[in-house]
Write a protein that holds these residues in place. Sequence first.
Motif, PDB file in Angstrom:
ATOM      1  N   GLY A 130      12.091 -12.252  10.306  1.00 46.18           N
ATOM      2  CA  GLY A 130      12.221 -10.833  10.598  1.00 46.18           C
ATOM      3  C   GLY A 130      10.962 -10.042  10.321  1.00 46.18           C
ATOM      4  O   GLY A 130      10.899  -8.850  10.624  1.00 46.18           O
ATOM      5  N   TYR A 131       9.979 -10.695   9.737  1.00 50.31           N
ATOM      6  CA  TYR A 131       8.712 -10.039   9.412  1.00 50.31           C
ATOM      7  C   TYR A 131       7.597 -10.569  10.312  1.00 50.31           C
ATOM      8  O   TYR A 131       7.704 -11.638  10.911  1.00 50.31           O
ATOM      9  CB  TYR A 131       8.318 -10.298   7.957  1.00 50.31           C
ATOM     10  CG  TYR A 131       9.047  -9.462   6.939  1.00 50.31           C
ATOM     11  CD1 TYR A 131       8.452  -8.340   6.371  1.00 50.31           C
ATOM     12  CD2 TYR A 131      10.337  -9.793   6.540  1.00 50.31           C
ATOM     13  CE1 TYR A 131       9.120  -7.576   5.419  1.00 50.31           C
ATOM     14  CE2 TYR A 131      11.018  -9.036   5.598  1.00 50.31           C
ATOM     15  CZ  TYR A 131      10.398  -7.933   5.042  1.00 50.31           C
ATOM     16  OH  TYR A 131      11.058  -7.165   4.112  1.00 50.31           O
TER      17      TYR A 131
ATOM     18  N   PRO B 210      10.326  -3.383   3.595  1.00 51.54           N
ATOM     19  CA  PRO B 210       9.137  -2.693   3.074  1.00 51.54           C
ATOM     20  C   PRO B 210       7.846  -3.358   3.539  1.00 51.54           C
ATOM     21  O   PRO B 210       7.813  -4.563   3.818  1.00 51.54           O
ATOM     22  CB  PRO B 210       9.294  -2.830   1.555  1.00 51.54           C
ATOM     23  CG  PRO B 210      10.093  -4.082   1.383  1.00 51.54           C
ATOM     24  CD  PRO B 210      11.048  -4.122   2.543  1.00 51.54           C
ATOM     25  N   LEU B 211       6.812  -2.561   3.640  1.00 55.01           N
ATOM     26  CA  LEU B 211       5.481  -3.093   3.937  1.00 55.01           C
ATOM     27  C   LEU B 211       4.971  -3.790   2.679  1.00 55.01           C
ATOM     28  O   LEU B 211       4.850  -3.170   1.623  1.00 55.01           O
ATOM     29  CB  LEU B 211       4.540  -1.966   4.348  1.00 55.01           C
ATOM     30  CG  LEU B 211       3.128  -2.369   4.793  1.00 55.01           C
ATOM     31  CD1 LEU B 211       3.173  -3.219   6.051  1.00 55.01           C
ATOM     32  CD2 LEU B 211       2.273  -1.130   5.026  1.00 55.01           C
ATOM     33  N   GLN B 212       4.668  -5.071   2.788  1.00 58.58           N
ATOM     34  CA  GLN B 212       4.279  -5.860   1.620  1.00 58.58           C
ATOM     35  C   GLN B 212       2.807  -6.250   1.707  1.00 58.58           C
ATOM     36  O   GLN B 212       2.317  -6.647   2.771  1.00 58.58           O
ATOM     37  CB  GLN B 212       5.140  -7.116   1.520  1.00 58.58           C
ATOM     38  CG  GLN B 212       6.627  -6.823   1.393  1.00 58.58           C
ATOM     39  CD  GLN B 212       7.457  -8.084   1.336  1.00 58.58           C
ATOM     40  OE1 GLN B 212       6.980  -9.158   0.984  1.00 58.58           O
ATOM     41  NE2 GLN B 212       8.737  -7.966   1.693  1.00 58.58           N
TER      42      GLN B 212
ATOM     43  N   LEU C  12      -1.077  -7.892   5.349  1.00 53.56           N
ATOM     44  CA  LEU C  12       0.199  -7.241   5.119  1.00 53.56           C
ATOM     45  C   LEU C  12       1.286  -7.925   5.945  1.00 53.56           C
ATOM     46  O   LEU C  12       0.998  -8.546   6.974  1.00 53.56           O
ATOM     47  CB  LEU C  12       0.127  -5.766   5.510  1.00 53.56           C
ATOM     48  CG  LEU C  12      -1.043  -4.944   4.952  1.00 53.56           C
ATOM     49  CD1 LEU C  12      -1.137  -3.618   5.692  1.00 53.56           C
ATOM     50  CD2 LEU C  12      -0.878  -4.725   3.456  1.00 53.56           C
ATOM     51  N   VAL C  13       2.524  -7.779   5.499  1.00 53.23           N
ATOM     52  CA  VAL C  13       3.666  -8.183   6.327  1.00 53.23           C
ATOM     53  C   VAL C  13       4.677  -7.050   6.329  1.00 53.23           C
ATOM     54  O   VAL C  13       4.822  -6.318   5.343  1.00 53.23           O
ATOM     55  CB  VAL C  13       4.336  -9.497   5.834  1.00 53.23           C
ATOM     56  CG1 VAL C  13       3.392 -10.668   5.982  1.00 53.23           C
ATOM     57  CG2 VAL C  13       4.824  -9.361   4.398  1.00 53.23           C
ATOM     58  N   GLY C  14       5.355  -6.887   7.449  1.00 53.71           N
ATOM     59  CA  GLY C  14       6.384  -5.870   7.594  1.00 53.71           C
ATOM     60  C   GLY C  14       7.318  -6.254   8.716  1.00 53.71           C
ATOM     61  O   GLY C  14       7.177  -7.324   9.325  1.00 53.71           O
TER      62      GLY C  14
END
Length: 299
Positions: free
Chosen positions: A116-117, A159-161, A174-176
Amino acid sequence: YLDEEHIRQQLKPASLRRIYADLEGMISEVERVISGLHFPEVRRQVSIGKPLSLLAKEATLFAEVYEAFIKSDSPANILKLLRAGNELLLSIENNATLAHFIKERLEGEHNVVPPGYEGISLYLDSEGNYKDVLVKLTAVSELYSELCNMVGVSAAEYPLQVVKMESGSLWLKLVGESRVIGLLIKLIESSASFMYRNFTTEGNIQSIPRQVEAVEAVLRLSENLEKAGVDTAQIKDNLQTSAAVISGRLNNLLKGVKALKVNDEAFSVGNAVEERFLKESRGLLLEDGGSGENNDSET
């Protein structure tokens, strides 16, 4: 057997201006990378500093030998040119291998993206002072939040990680949420293309416009939203506000950025206008106050 006439025919039609410009750009960029290795003891390390220094040396030598060949295409100069070209090619290949090795080790264990990311790697070549880094990190976070609202995704659930972050020149991994990150990538790429294209042709930095019609022309916001599965008719009333927020955050993100890489897609204002770009960018930051709050005052 050295076919002198064949070599002359192959080399003479080449654009001298293009060759010298490419060599000068390569040497300049290598020297910039070397100077970016902040500590003298790091620059002296064989694994990093020496291959880069050798590449700069080989490129400089090739330029000198090529200039001699242009003045006199004698057999001796042809042979020197072939040798210098071979040495330069080997040096480029060695540095490319080393760069690939370093990149793989830096990314390493962080390559797995949760279901999902989607991931984004964002490299911003800018001055990198504390305030500038903070403005750009805030811009990315607020862009992600605004796009989540438009797509109908919960930023709390997705959340944006931050996977990896390095400063100096800012590099973010980043992953989102996959649709939101896909939109973010397209918007950053479109913005960079617009700003760099307008600067190099008109001699100044053109900010991303804030009016929804102009944003549509530059970023194709509605089109990209629809491709992401968003019914834009449902968010039509909020589109003007969202367009202004998005353009403002994109301007904050890209101010003073002379080169940009989004995943594997590279954008650059070009070496020839780099100094003028930075000077004008600093002027825009002074006028805007360099913060997101001032950008919102127009909405």
